[in-house]
Structure formats: structure tokens, C-alpha cells
Design an enzyme around this catalytic site. Sequence first.
Site, PDB file in Angstrom:
ATOM      1  N   THR A  62     -23.625 -15.077 -31.362  1.00 57.96           N
ATOM      2  CA  THR A  62     -25.070 -15.312 -31.375  1.00 57.96           C
ATOM      3  C   THR A  62     -25.552 -16.098 -32.592  1.00 57.96           C
ATOM      4  O   THR A  62     -24.902 -16.098 -33.649  1.00 57.96           O
ATOM      5  CB  THR A  62     -25.801 -13.951 -31.347  1.00 57.96           C
ATOM      6  OG1 THR A  62     -27.207 -14.138 -31.496  1.00 57.96           O
ATOM      7  CG2 THR A  62     -25.337 -13.062 -32.491  1.00 57.96           C
ATOM      8  N   ASP A  63     -26.704 -16.712 -32.435  1.00 57.57           N
ATOM      9  CA  ASP A  63     -27.370 -17.386 -33.553  1.00 57.57           C
ATOM     10  C   ASP A  63     -27.856 -16.394 -34.603  1.00 57.57           C
ATOM     11  O   ASP A  63     -28.156 -16.792 -35.737  1.00 57.57           O
ATOM     12  CB  ASP A  63     -28.563 -18.195 -33.035  1.00 57.57           C
ATOM     13  CG  ASP A  63     -29.599 -17.326 -32.324  1.00 57.57           C
ATOM     14  OD1 ASP A  63     -29.205 -16.607 -31.383  1.00 57.57           O
ATOM     15  OD2 ASP A  63     -30.788 -17.369 -32.703  1.00 57.57           O
ATOM     16  N   TRP A 120     -30.988 -17.733 -27.070  1.00 56.34           N
ATOM     17  CA  TRP A 120     -32.093 -17.794 -26.103  1.00 56.34           C
ATOM     18  C   TRP A 120     -31.583 -17.826 -24.653  1.00 56.34           C
ATOM     19  O   TRP A 120     -32.015 -18.635 -23.832  1.00 56.34           O
ATOM     20  CB  TRP A 120     -32.960 -19.025 -26.375  1.00 56.34           C
ATOM     21  CG  TRP A 120     -33.737 -19.010 -27.659  1.00 56.34           C
ATOM     22  CD1 TRP A 120     -33.420 -18.356 -28.812  1.00 56.34           C
ATOM     23  CD2 TRP A 120     -34.964 -19.693 -27.918  1.00 56.34           C
ATOM     24  NE1 TRP A 120     -34.365 -18.583 -29.783  1.00 56.34           N
ATOM     25  CE2 TRP A 120     -35.337 -19.415 -29.254  1.00 56.34           C
ATOM     26  CE3 TRP A 120     -35.796 -20.518 -27.161  1.00 56.34           C
ATOM     27  CZ2 TRP A 120     -36.488 -19.917 -29.845  1.00 56.34           C
ATOM     28  CZ3 TRP A 120     -36.941 -21.031 -27.745  1.00 56.34           C
ATOM     29  CH2 TRP A 120     -37.288 -20.730 -29.069  1.00 56.34           C
ATOM     30  N   GLY A 174     -23.644  -8.175 -16.628  1.00 54.81           N
ATOM     31  CA  GLY A 174     -24.732  -8.708 -17.441  1.00 54.81           C
ATOM     32  C   GLY A 174     -25.125 -10.108 -17.005  1.00 54.81           C
ATOM     33  O   GLY A 174     -24.575 -10.658 -16.045  1.00 54.81           O
ATOM     34  N   GLN A 175     -26.086 -10.680 -17.713  1.00 53.52           N
ATOM     35  CA  GLN A 175     -26.560 -12.023 -17.365  1.00 53.52           C
ATOM     36  C   GLN A 175     -25.425 -13.031 -17.288  1.00 53.52           C
ATOM     37  O   GLN A 175     -25.268 -13.760 -16.306  1.00 53.52           O
ATOM     38  CB  GLN A 175     -27.551 -12.522 -18.432  1.00 53.52           C
ATOM     39  CG  GLN A 175     -28.967 -12.102 -18.269  1.00 53.52           C
ATOM     40  CD  GLN A 175     -29.887 -13.000 -19.071  1.00 53.52           C
ATOM     41  OE1 GLN A 175     -30.412 -13.981 -18.535  1.00 53.52           O
ATOM     42  NE2 GLN A 175     -30.081 -12.687 -20.343  1.00 53.52           N
ATOM     43  N   TYR A 211     -28.155  -6.096 -35.470  1.00 57.42           N
ATOM     44  CA  TYR A 211     -27.524  -6.843 -34.374  1.00 57.42           C
ATOM     45  C   TYR A 211     -26.690  -8.001 -34.913  1.00 57.42           C
ATOM     46  O   TYR A 211     -25.505  -8.141 -34.585  1.00 57.42           O
ATOM     47  CB  TYR A 211     -28.589  -7.351 -33.400  1.00 57.42           C
ATOM     48  CG  TYR A 211     -28.069  -8.317 -32.371  1.00 57.42           C
ATOM     49  CD1 TYR A 211     -27.140  -7.915 -31.418  1.00 57.42           C
ATOM     50  CD2 TYR A 211     -28.509  -9.644 -32.347  1.00 57.42           C
ATOM     51  CE1 TYR A 211     -26.658  -8.807 -30.466  1.00 57.42           C
ATOM     52  CE2 TYR A 211     -28.042 -10.536 -31.401  1.00 57.42           C
ATOM     53  CZ  TYR A 211     -27.107 -10.117 -30.462  1.00 57.42           C
ATOM     54  OH  TYR A 211     -26.627 -11.006 -29.527  1.00 57.42           O
TER      55      TYR A 211
END
Length: 287
Positions: A102-103, A151, A10-11, A126
Site C-alpha cells: 500500500t501507499d 485507492w 476480497g475486492q 495499518y
Amino acid sequence: MNILVTGGNGQLGCSLRKVAGMYPQHRFVFTDVPEADITDRACIAALAEKHAIDLIVNCAAYTAVDRAESDAETAAKINVQGSEVLAGVARERGIGLIHISTDYVFDGESCHPLKEDRPTAPQGVYGRTKLAGEQAIEASRCNACVIRTAWLYSEYGNNFVKTMLRLGRERDELNVVYDQVGTPTYATDLAHAILRLAERGVSGFEVYHFSDEGAISWYDFAKAVFALAGIDIRVGAIETAAYPTPARRPAYSVLAKDKIREAGVRVPYWLDSLRECMAILSVPTEK
């Protein structure tokens, strides 16, 4: 340390691969679904045993925010069950776990940078599954560090920057929401933050926030991408209501970074990191 990285394709996993050479004192074992199903405890335990793993970095996640609304079962399997499995193996073997969150665990209604102890209130599948994953890790009583980010973009995979570059070359005008505010996070910066915390040591249960520095809207972000790339396109600012999606997006998700700075982690300015990424993408940038 021997470090097992899940979600290695993944990223963030690719970004960790990129920077791994800067940390020659550690040995990295990168895996993705074919090598390591994070919902399969026997598989993860065998990998940890085979490679004498000292630390697991979990970059694997179900991140399709909109699709999660109609595929809650799969999202929960990966984000909750997977977290439980990794935490269980970490607890059993007495090793550390760094987990990326995550936010979206927040409601997005704040107007001040979000600190780690702010009450959580996820607004979609999510966010709920990611929060449940955090809670499963804490309940396991393994040594763990949760890093919430937001982001995320990079030169790898699909992300906002690469989408804007593509659309900017295909269209003459584009509308982007202006009433969602946050901070872009270059995955390379997050990779360095992860390894800095790893070297500091993982003990007990800690939650950190990390994104790059600054606060902008998606509209501002798009304008910056086009300006740096020298793309001439008309960009319209629209409200979120004009661009409905299955999952609700946070209106405000700027993360407070005081705690992670105190841990010795550098937090770059978002525009500096964007220039760095776009240079790697071979996109002309302004001086």
C-alpha cells in the site's frame, strides 16, 4: 503455472477470479479464511503441496485503516505474521510470491510521484504493519514481488465508488475532502498487472508501484462518479481537518509507474477504467 490466491473473496481476489478465464494456461486455486488461514504455516504448506503450487498471490490483508488504530494486534497478525508464513512456505518450496502492499507505507508528504526507492515512513498502524510485512518477506529471502497500490475500487465489496453511488441517491448534498491527492486504481487493472508480472517471472526481491494513471483528489473522484452516473448532487470541497478520522490519511499518494511499465505492464487512465467499472455496475455513463 498453478497459482494459489489468498484473500480470494476480497475486492482484488474477486477481480482476479473475473480475469482468470483470460489466462487459460494457468490453473488458479482461490482461497479465503475458511480454506486458508495465512497465519497457519501448516495449512499453507499443505495447500501448496496438494495443488503443486508454483506461485502464491497474496491478496489477504487487514485493510480496516481506522479500526487498526485500536486493533493493532489483529492487524499485525494478518499483515505481518501472515506475510512471514507465506514467505516461509515460498522459500521452503522454492516458489514465487506476489504480495500486495500500500501507499500507506509512506508519510504522504511528497509533492512528486512516489518511486519504489523513496524512504518509507508510515504514519499509522495499518501502514506500519504493511511495511513490516514487506520487510518480513524480504528477510525471508524467498523469490518475491511486492506491488504497492492505492485507492482501490471495483464492482465488488465496499469501496469509494459504491459508497458515492449509494450516498448520491440518498442525499441532496455531500462534502468530500479536496486536499488528499492520489490516483484511483480499478482492481481489474491491478489483477491484470499481477498476472503480467507473474508471467514475466518472480525472481529475487522486487518492489513495484501500480495504480491507474493520473492525479486527482477524493473530491474530483466523487464529482466524476456523480457525473458519469447522472446523479444531481451538490458536492462541497472540504479540508481533511474538517473530517477527522482515527488514522491519518496521506495528503499525497500518487505512485510513479515507470518501473512497472518497463516490466511490460499496461497502465490505463483512471477515468477510462472508472467508466468500465460503472458500466458493469449498470450505471449510465456519459458518452
